[in-house]
Design a protein around this motif. Structure first.
Motif, PDB file in Angstrom:
ATOM      1  N   ALA A   1       0.851  -1.196   0.000  1.00 19.44           N
ATOM      2  CA  ALA A   1       0.000   0.000   0.000  1.00 19.44           C
ATOM      3  C   ALA A   1       0.882   1.239   0.000  1.00 19.44           C
ATOM      4  O   ALA A   1       1.949   1.274   0.628  1.00 19.44           O
ATOM      5  CB  ALA A   1      -0.915  -0.025   1.211  1.00 19.44           C
ATOM      6  N   LEU A   2       0.404   2.226  -0.702  1.00 20.21           N
ATOM      7  CA  LEU A   2       1.105   3.490  -0.850  1.00 20.21           C
ATOM      8  C   LEU A   2       1.296   4.176   0.498  1.00 20.21           C
ATOM      9  O   LEU A   2       0.360   4.272   1.279  1.00 20.21           O
ATOM     10  CB  LEU A   2       0.210   4.350  -1.744  1.00 20.21           C
ATOM     11  N   THR A   3       2.522   4.647   0.769  1.00 13.90           N
ATOM     12  CA  THR A   3       2.714   5.383   2.021  1.00 13.90           C
ATOM     13  C   THR A   3       3.126   6.837   1.775  1.00 13.90           C
ATOM     14  O   THR A   3       2.941   7.699   2.627  1.00 13.90           O
ATOM     15  CB  THR A   3       3.766   4.687   2.912  1.00 13.90           C
ATOM     16  N   GLU A   4       3.685   7.101   0.589  1.00 15.46           N
ATOM     17  CA  GLU A   4       4.191   8.457   0.304  1.00 15.46           C
ATOM     18  C   GLU A   4       4.327   8.642  -1.197  1.00 15.46           C
ATOM     19  O   GLU A   4       4.630   7.673  -1.907  1.00 15.46           O
ATOM     20  CB  GLU A   4       5.580   8.554   0.995  1.00 15.46           C
ATOM     21  N   VAL A   5       4.087   9.837  -1.682  1.00 21.12           N
ATOM     22  CA  VAL A   5       4.346  10.119  -3.109  1.00 21.12           C
ATOM     23  C   VAL A   5       5.058  11.456  -3.242  1.00 21.12           C
ATOM     24  O   VAL A   5       4.825  12.364  -2.455  1.00 21.12           O
ATOM     25  CB  VAL A   5       3.052  10.216  -3.967  1.00 21.12           C
ATOM     26  N   ASP A   6       5.915  11.533  -4.231  1.00 21.22           N
ATOM     27  CA  ASP A   6       6.534  12.806  -4.574  1.00 21.22           C
ATOM     28  C   ASP A   6       6.124  13.131  -6.002  1.00 21.22           C
ATOM     29  O   ASP A   6       6.587  12.495  -6.951  1.00 21.22           O
ATOM     30  CB  ASP A   6       8.064  12.716  -4.441  1.00 21.22           C
ATOM     31  N   LEU A   7       5.209  14.092  -6.128  1.00 20.24           N
ATOM     32  CA  LEU A   7       4.703  14.459  -7.451  1.00 20.24           C
ATOM     33  C   LEU A   7       5.294  15.796  -7.897  1.00 20.24           C
ATOM     34  O   LEU A   7       4.848  16.385  -8.870  1.00 20.24           O
ATOM     35  CB  LEU A   7       3.167  14.569  -7.417  1.00 20.24           C
ATOM     36  N   SER A   8       6.327  16.263  -7.169  1.00 19.35           N
ATOM     37  CA  SER A   8       6.851  17.602  -7.455  1.00 19.35           C
ATOM     38  C   SER A   8       7.632  17.636  -8.756  1.00 19.35           C
ATOM     39  O   SER A   8       7.806  18.689  -9.351  1.00 19.35           O
ATOM     40  CB  SER A   8       7.707  18.096  -6.286  1.00 19.35           C
ATOM     41  N   LYS A   9       8.178  16.514  -9.186  1.00 16.93           N
ATOM     42  CA  LYS A   9       8.874  16.473 -10.476  1.00 16.93           C
ATOM     43  C   LYS A   9       8.736  15.091 -11.082  1.00 16.93           C
ATOM     44  O   LYS A   9       8.401  14.123 -10.381  1.00 16.93           O
ATOM     45  CB  LYS A   9      10.343  16.857 -10.299  1.00 16.93           C
ATOM     46  N   ARG A  10       8.998  15.017 -12.384  1.00 19.06           N
ATOM     47  CA  ARG A  10       8.982  13.727 -13.076  1.00 19.06           C
ATOM     48  C   ARG A  10      10.390  13.187 -13.212  1.00 19.06           C
ATOM     49  O   ARG A  10      11.313  13.977 -13.422  1.00 19.06           O
ATOM     50  CB  ARG A  10       8.318  13.879 -14.442  1.00 19.06           C
ATOM     51  N   PRO A  11      10.625  11.893 -13.150  1.00 20.85           N
ATOM     52  CA  PRO A  11       9.635  10.870 -12.834  1.00 20.85           C
ATOM     53  C   PRO A  11       9.095  11.005 -11.408  1.00 20.85           C
ATOM     54  O   PRO A  11       9.806  11.447 -10.513  1.00 20.85           O
ATOM     55  CB  PRO A  11      10.420   9.562 -12.998  1.00 20.85           C
ATOM     56  N   PHE A  12       7.837  10.587 -11.250  1.00 16.54           N
ATOM     57  CA  PHE A  12       7.217  10.632  -9.931  1.00 16.54           C
ATOM     58  C   PHE A  12       7.803   9.525  -9.062  1.00 16.54           C
ATOM     59  O   PHE A  12       8.182   8.464  -9.554  1.00 16.54           O
ATOM     60  CB  PHE A  12       5.705  10.447 -10.055  1.00 16.54           C
ATOM     61  N   LYS A  13       7.862   9.823  -7.780  1.00 13.47           N
ATOM     62  CA  LYS A  13       8.374   8.816  -6.841  1.00 13.47           C
ATOM     63  C   LYS A  13       7.204   8.289  -6.016  1.00 13.47           C
ATOM     64  O   LYS A  13       6.437   9.094  -5.459  1.00 13.47           O
ATOM     65  CB  LYS A  13       9.430   9.458  -5.947  1.00 13.47           C
ATOM     66  N   ILE A  14       7.096   6.966  -5.963  1.00 12.57           N
ATOM     67  CA  ILE A  14       5.978   6.337  -5.258  1.00 12.57           C
ATOM     68  C   ILE A  14       6.577   5.398  -4.213  1.00 12.57           C
ATOM     69  O   ILE A  14       7.361   4.504  -4.551  1.00 12.57           O
ATOM     70  CB  ILE A  14       5.074   5.557  -6.245  1.00 12.57           C
ATOM     71  N   ILE A  15       6.203   5.613  -2.991  1.00 10.19           N
ATOM     72  CA  ILE A  15       6.791   4.802  -1.916  1.00 10.19           C
ATOM     73  C   ILE A  15       5.696   3.962  -1.257  1.00 10.19           C
ATOM     74  O   ILE A  15       4.644   4.473  -0.881  1.00 10.19           O
ATOM     75  CB  ILE A  15       7.481   5.703  -0.864  1.00 10.19           C
ATOM     76  N   ALA A  16       5.969   2.658  -1.167  1.00  8.35           N
ATOM     77  CA  ALA A  16       5.043   1.738  -0.499  1.00  8.35           C
ATOM     78  C   ALA A  16       5.862   0.977   0.538  1.00  8.35           C
ATOM     79  O   ALA A  16       6.538   0.005   0.210  1.00  8.35           O
ATOM     80  CB  ALA A  16       4.413   0.784  -1.505  1.00  8.35           C
TER      81      ALA A  16
END
Ligand code: NAP
Length: 306
Positions: free
Chosen positions: A79-94
């Protein structure tokens, strides 16, 4: 690095996965904390087009998952715990896993609130339901209860009165959040009986399926039992959007706001399914928006080859 990462493996996420995989984008699907979404919590689905005899919710989900895998979609638990959408590529942390993706499809769904009673979750599909449109038909000629005092409860009580022999509308207060017109419609419905101010204390299911509810009057503290075959819990939904707070636009109830189909204010981030829809909430509409998100993501990636 993934081309497309899809958050959520319900109807919307899996449809997005099928489309993205068939476009050769090799998407990654993060399962989330409710793999399969709400369909995996229901039994017989009779309104999904293409299945004249109906299909079991978990089977429908399993079929979609296999279909996505067949075309090359990858699945990971977590399950997703954190996302960084401030720049691409996006960072998705689970949890401990960190992923990078050129495009992101948020199909994290909404979870129906439950009363939190003993055995309630296990009785879903055995008399307890959170979806009148999905399950109402199974209670033809039988008495049922609807719990809640908002517009959803009123709407479900009216809808279910088409099938049920009697609808007990149980609400913990004498005042309602529902709009006047919705309350009036339920009040004038001769099959609907208002049971207030009562809270459900126990769902009675000695044989493993619902036979009644025990309710307590919130003023006099007296208890009584109401024999019913079904309990429809209509106390609201919570979109799974906490992680996106401050990052993606949402309405006052936490539902993500889509503009122009599945697009969000952040280029490369798309939304699909119940996470952005509190109005229709159907498997087929979730699948439709999943398709839209994948097509939008594909177009985005074509135009942004960086
Ligand atoms: P809601 O308006 O938040 O109402 C939830 C109801 O459930 C409230 O009456 C609340 O009681 C009760 N409740 C919450 N937690 C409970 C618990 N643990 N035990 C017992 N009762 C509990 O949710 P909704 O009815 O799903 O509506 C959500 C939004 O969608 C609203 O803005 C609504 O207007 C909209 N909607 C519109 C329509 C329509 O216009 N056709 C149809 C459906 C929904 P209390 O009041 O005591 O807190």
């Amino acid at each position: 690095m993934y081309n497309v990462l899809i958050i959520g493996s319900g109807c919307a996420g899996l449809t997005a996965a099928i489309y993205a995989a068939r476009a050769n984008l090799k998407p990654l699907v993060l399962d989330g904390h409710e793999p399969g979404g709400q369909l995996s919590l229901t039994t017989h689905v009779e309104n999904y087009p293409g299945f004249p005899e109906g299909i079991m919710g978990p089977q429908l989900i399993e079929n979609m998952r296999k279909q996505a895998q067949k075309f090359g979609a990858e699945f990971k638990a977590g399950a997703l715990t954190e996302v960084d959408l401030s720049k691409r590529p996006f960072k998705i942390i689970a949890g401990k896993d960190i992923y990078e993706a050129r495009a992101l499809i948020v199909a994290a769904g909404a979870s129906a609130r439950l009363l939190g009673l003993k055995g309630e979750k296990q009785l879903i599909g055995h008399g307890v339901s959170t979806c009148a449109t999905c399950d109402g038909y199974f209670f033809r000629g039988k008495p049922i209860a609807v719990v809640g005092g908002g517009d959803s409860a009123m709407e479900e009580a009216n809808f279910l009165s088409r099938y049920a022999s009697k609808v007990h509308l149980i609400h913990r207060r004498n005042d309602f959040r529902a709009s006047k017109i919705m309350i009036e419609r339920a009040r004038t419905n001769e099959k609907v009986a208002f049971v207030t101010p009562f809270a459900v204390e126990e769902i009675l299911a000695p044989q493993g399926h619902v036979e009644g509810v025990s309710v307590r009057n919130q003023q006099t503290k007296e208890t009584q039992e109401i024999p019913v075959d079904g309990v429809f819990v209509a106390i609201g939904h919570d979109p799974n959007t906490i992680v996106f707070k401050g990052k993606l636009e949402m309405d006052s109830n936490g539902y993500l706001l889509a503009k122009h189909g599945s697009l969000t204010a952040i280029p490369g981030v798309f939304v699909a399914g119940d996470v952005q829809d509190h109005r229709y909430r159907q498997a087929v509409t979730a699948a439709g928006t999943g398709c839209m998100a994948a097509l939008d993501a594909e177009k985005f990636l074509e135009e942004h080859k960086d």
